[in-house]
Design a protein around this motif. Structure first.
Motif, mmCIF file in Angstrom:
data_model
loop_
_atom_site.group_PDB
_atom_site.id
_atom_site.type_symbol
_atom_site.label_atom_id
_atom_site.label_comp_id
_atom_site.label_asym_id
_atom_site.label_seq_id
_atom_site.Cartn_x
_atom_site.Cartn_y
_atom_site.Cartn_z
ATOM 1 N N CYS A 1 -9.253 3.219 0.106
ATOM 2 C CA CYS A 1 -8.850 1.808 0.218
ATOM 3 C C CYS A 1 -9.012 1.246 1.619
ATOM 4 O O CYS A 1 -8.962 0.035 1.799
ATOM 5 C CB CYS A 1 -7.410 1.627 -0.254
ATOM 6 N N HIS B 1 0.814 -1.210 0.000
ATOM 7 C CA HIS B 1 0.000 0.000 0.000
ATOM 8 C C HIS B 1 0.853 1.268 0.000
ATOM 9 O O HIS B 1 0.499 2.260 -0.641
ATOM 10 C CB HIS B 1 -0.955 -0.013 1.189
ATOM 11 N N CYS C 1 -6.909 1.245 4.115
ATOM 12 C CA CYS C 1 -5.721 0.444 4.411
ATOM 13 C C CYS C 1 -5.149 0.699 5.793
ATOM 14 O O CYS C 1 -4.149 0.094 6.172
ATOM 15 C CB CYS C 1 -4.639 0.698 3.360
ATOM 16 N N ASP D 1 -5.545 8.029 -3.227
ATOM 17 C CA ASP D 1 -6.489 6.912 -3.071
ATOM 18 C C ASP D 1 -6.502 6.347 -1.654
ATOM 19 O O ASP D 1 -7.153 5.335 -1.395
ATOM 20 C CB ASP D 1 -6.189 5.766 -4.054
#
Length: 237
Positions: free
Chosen positions: A226, A184, A228, A222
């Motif tokens: 996501c 990531h 993450c 992004d």
């Protein structure tokens, strides 16, 4: 003559030095200026330090970003007049299809790398697969066309995308899977670089830039989409 034009005339400053002086007088970092004018920080640094030529177009964007009422653009037209035998401009400096081809090739490579990162391939097979999908995406040939045909700002943004893609490939080579912090961290830097290239291509094509909010994003990374995790969000850029 405006104050900044007088200073540049008296000190015999280059356009880049004048742009830097104006930016610093506004207390803006080079990184913030790069975000405002949609050029990479590296390219602006080269212009401001004389390692890359300035241009009327870039000076105009500095004026717009800083509310300078055309001061740097007027100065650019004096310092950087076109050669006497220069042909008139007939359109964008970068052919749109070359930029689009590169972006699409990069997108193919990224999607294929996601497939490798999702797989259960072991070390050497994984490396072979990651290297192969990047090669098969045609990103190398698309990059060459961009290097040959694009203006300097697009080349700079395109090379940043290419290097971020290679970083992503290397992370996958090293075993990073889709849920890993390593993957990531590399992906979000790549995503930001791709958007910078898109905006540089718009500028080259004579289209106005836009910010993330125009496409319902918080930023170009992004990260907000996501999920993450906070730890990944804090990774250095």
């Amino acid at each position: 003559m405006t104050e900044i034009e007088q200073r540049a005339d008296q000190a015999d400053e280059s356009l880049g030095a004048s742009m830097r002086r104006w930016r610093e007088s506004a207390n803006l970092s080079l990184a913030e200026m790069a975000r405002r004018v949609n050029y990479s920080r590296g390219y602006l640094s080269k212009v401001e330090t004389g390692r890359a030529p300035g241009s009327v177009s870039l000076a105009d964007q500095y004026d717009l970003a800083l509310g300078a009422d055309g001061a740097l653009g007027r100065l650019a037209r004096v310092i950087c007049p076109p050669p006497a035998d220069a042909a008139p401009s007939t359109g964008p400096t970068t052919q749109p299809e070359e930029g689009v081809s590169f972006v699409l090739a990069v997108d193919r490579a990224h999607n294929a790398l996601r497939g490798v990162a999702r797989s259960s391939l072991r070390e050497h097979a994984r490396q072979d697969a990651a290297n192969r999908v990047v090669h098969d995406s045609a990103v190398y040939s698309a990059r060459e066309r961009l290097l040959i045909s694009a203006d300097l700002a697009v080349v700079e943004a395109g090379e940043d995308v290419f290097l971020r893609l290679i970083d992503l490939r290397n992370a996958v080579n090293a075993g990073a899977d889709l849920d890993s912090q390593t993957y990531h961290a590399a992906y979000h830097r790549f995503a930001e670089a791709v958007w910078r290239l898109r905006l540089a291509l718009r500028t080259s094509a004579g289209q106005p830039p836009f910010g993330p909010a125009w496409v319902r994003r918080a930023d170009w990374s992004d990260r907000e989409r996501c999920g993450c995790g906070e730890l990944i969000t804090r990774q250095p850029r």
